[in-house]
Design a protein around this motif. Structure first.
Motif, PDB file in Angstrom:
ATOM      1  N   LEU A  34       0.821  -1.206   0.000  1.00 30.90           N
ATOM      2  CA  LEU A  34       0.000   0.000   0.000  1.00 30.90           C
ATOM      3  C   LEU A  34       0.859   1.262   0.000  1.00 30.90           C
ATOM      4  O   LEU A  34       0.573   2.219  -0.724  1.00 30.90           O
ATOM      5  N   ILE A  35       1.914   1.244   0.808  1.00 35.31           N
ATOM      6  CA  ILE A  35       2.798   2.415   0.856  1.00 35.31           C
ATOM      7  C   ILE A  35       3.496   2.606  -0.489  1.00 35.31           C
ATOM      8  O   ILE A  35       3.635   3.733  -0.981  1.00 35.31           O
ATOM      9  N   ARG A  38       1.103   4.214  -2.907  1.00 34.44           N
ATOM     10  CA  ARG A  38       0.892   5.644  -2.657  1.00 34.44           C
ATOM     11  C   ARG A  38       2.124   6.459  -3.038  1.00 34.44           C
ATOM     12  O   ARG A  38       2.020   7.556  -3.593  1.00 34.44           O
ATOM     13  N   LEU A  39       3.313   5.944  -2.730  1.00 31.16           N
ATOM     14  CA  LEU A  39       4.540   6.691  -3.009  1.00 31.16           C
ATOM     15  C   LEU A  39       4.867   6.752  -4.491  1.00 31.16           C
ATOM     16  O   LEU A  39       5.349   7.779  -4.997  1.00 31.16           O
ATOM     17  N   LEU A  40       4.597   5.653  -5.208  1.00 35.80           N
ATOM     18  CA  LEU A  40       5.054   5.551  -6.591  1.00 35.80           C
ATOM     19  C   LEU A  40       4.015   5.992  -7.621  1.00 35.80           C
ATOM     20  O   LEU A  40       4.380   6.444  -8.706  1.00 35.80           O
ATOM     21  N   GLN A  44       4.476   3.809 -11.952  1.00 36.19           N
ATOM     22  CA  GLN A  44       5.672   3.226 -11.338  1.00 36.19           C
ATOM     23  C   GLN A  44       5.327   2.005 -10.503  1.00 36.19           C
ATOM     24  O   GLN A  44       6.118   1.063 -10.396  1.00 36.19           O
ATOM     25  N   PHE A  45       4.134   2.007  -9.908  1.00 37.45           N
ATOM     26  CA  PHE A  45       3.718   0.858  -9.110  1.00 37.45           C
ATOM     27  C   PHE A  45       3.551  -0.385  -9.974  1.00 37.45           C
ATOM     28  O   PHE A  45       3.676  -1.512  -9.494  1.00 37.45           O
ATOM     29  N   ALA A  46       3.273  -0.185 -11.254  1.00 39.36           N
ATOM     30  CA  ALA A  46       3.155  -1.322 -12.172  1.00 39.36           C
ATOM     31  C   ALA A  46       4.470  -2.088 -12.253  1.00 39.36           C
ATOM     32  O   ALA A  46       4.483  -3.328 -12.295  1.00 39.36           O
ATOM     33  N   GLY A 324      -5.567   5.523  -2.361  1.00 40.30           N
ATOM     34  CA  GLY A 324      -5.739   6.930  -2.724  1.00 40.30           C
ATOM     35  C   GLY A 324      -6.704   7.111  -3.876  1.00 40.30           C
ATOM     36  O   GLY A 324      -7.149   6.159  -4.519  1.00 40.30           O
ATOM     37  N   ASP A 325      -7.021   8.375  -4.171  1.00 37.92           N
ATOM     38  CA  ASP A 325      -8.026   8.711  -5.189  1.00 37.92           C
ATOM     39  C   ASP A 325      -7.632   8.281  -6.597  1.00 37.92           C
ATOM     40  O   ASP A 325      -8.494   8.092  -7.456  1.00 37.92           O
TER      41      ASP A 325
END
Length: 421
Positions: A34-35, A38-40, A44-46, A324-325
């Motif tokens: 989760l962090i 939110r950070l990436l 980038q999270f992909a 997040g949104d």
């Protein structure tokens, strides 16, 4: 004061401690993801999701060694057990080195296949693969011997080190790179080895296993490896295929959906860890094993219904709170993905149950439907919603057939609830 006294008077069993520990570890792993989300951000999270998926694939592959070790740790004793463990460690090291070298050697091709920003992350990840196989054999010993305290420590050490090291590098050094994720994963494999019994690796005295023992081990290993392959296909192929067919932004959105929806499976995994050694021990003692299956199926069914209802009632709230949104576009699909995962979790309990009893037809059934799910997604992926629908179809059919197989075999046996050989 009276309440505290009552709590102290009630002893908590090792199994209960392990269940509490697993919930904490799963919570930590969720916090880690989760962090990162939110950070990436979605794109980038992909990339991070690809590495996390590789970690899950590795965990299933190494689970073959863990389950084999756990089962025969129950059946073998004294010198036979020590010789068996030594052999498993050596084989795990060989397999780990080969797999690690393959990942490193094909790092560039993997980058192109999954549209990632770097090939270095695969190279770093490949270096840790042999350590993970060692760690899994170590865990198998603890699982088979029901040393749940030590088993809990290995999972906690892996989770905490990955969480703290990865987030520390990102937050304090402001490095938002997929290589950082790989470094954190590699470091967690080292910490996950603790506690490690070196005496099991190089015992003072070894004996040659009998042909019967060797045959039983090889047969169980091959079947378990096949089943873990089906687990890899069912559990991870969707994320990798979405990463291949869709843009990074959509793949990142889907990764967040998968992470939330799979909470059912991760909870079910806790019961699988307790199920296998218990069923093997009951079979060894000639006792009825079906009640333990009903017990865990009931647990998973109850948890699944609760999670699906929550996902159906508050999808946007859940996604907003967790990611997040930027990820709310996945809200309508949340309960559907949870449904597919719930069907798979229940099917999984049946498959591992029969695997513990050396009955392999359900394993083959899982393999067939794993390929079916993958095939459906390959041919039908016009949208993320269609990808989820294909998984629901495959997993509902899988559960129906697994349950039907159970009742069919129960009727064949003279004692309907006895599944002993």
């Amino acid at each position: 004061m009276q309440i505290i006294a009552n709590l102290k008077s009630k002893s908590i069993t090792p199994e209960q401690w392990f269940m509490i520990s697993v919930l904490a570890v799963n919570g930590g792993n969720y916090l880690y993801n989760l962090i990162l989300g939110r950070l990436l951000g979605p794109a980038q999270f992909a990339d991070a999701a690809v590495l996390i998926t590789f970690l899950l694939v590795l965990s299933f592959a190494a689970m073959t060694f863990q389950l084999v070790t756990a089962k025969f740790s129950v059946l073998f004793e004294n010198e036979v057990f020590k010789s068996f463990i030594s052999i498993v460690y050596k084989n795990a090291l060989v397999v780990g080195i080969v797999m690690g070298l393959l990942i490193i050697g094909f790092a560039s091709e993997l980058q192109l296949l999954f549209n990632t920003s770097s090939s270095s992350m695969f190279m770093v990840f490949g270096c840790g693969v042999p350590l993970y196989f060692f760690m899994s054999v170590n865990r198998g010993v603890f699982q088979g011997k029901k040393a749940f305290k030590a088993l809990s420590i290995t999972y906690q050490s892996e989770m905490l080190s990955r969480l703290l090291i990865t987030l520390g590098l990102i937050i304090f050094f402001n490095i938002q790179s997929s290589v950082v994720i790989a470094v954190g994963i590699l470091a967690s494999f080292i910490f996950g080895l603790l506690p490690f019994k070196f005496g099991n690796l190089l015992p003072k005295k070894t004996i040659v296993l009998s042909k019967i023992h060797s045959k039983n081990i090889k047969r169980f290993f091959i079947i378990t490896a096949f089943y873990e392959l089906t687990q890899i296909i069912i559990n991870n192929s969707d994320i990798l295929l979405v990463k291949h067919y869709f843009e990074s932004y959509e793949a990142g959105l889907y990764a967040s959906l998968a992470l939330i929806g799979r909470i059912v499976y991760f909870i079910a995994w806790m019961f699988v860890m307790l199920l296998l050694p218990t069923v093997v021990q009951l079979k060894k003692e000639g006792k009825n094993t079906a009640p333990i299956l009903f017990k865990y199926v009931g647990y998973i069914a109850t948890i699944s219904i609760i999670i699906m209802m929550v996902c159906l009632s508050f999808p946007e709230t859940i996604i907003t709170l967790l990611f997040g949104d930027r990820y709310t576009a996945m809200a309508p699909l949340l309960w559907k993905y949870a449904l597919a995962t719930s069907m798979f979790a229940l099917s999984n309990i049946f498959a591992y149950y029969y695997l513990s009893l050396d009955k392999y037809v359900p394993v083959i059934i899982s393999g067939v439907f794993g390929m079916l799910q993958m095939g459906l997604v390959i041919f039908y992926h016009d949208s993320l919603e269609q990808v989820v629908h294909m998984q629901i179809i495959a997993m509902v059919l899988l559960l129906v057939i697994q349950v039907s197989f159970f009742f069919f075999t129960s009727k064949i046996n003279k004692k309907p609830l006895s599944l002993n050989n």
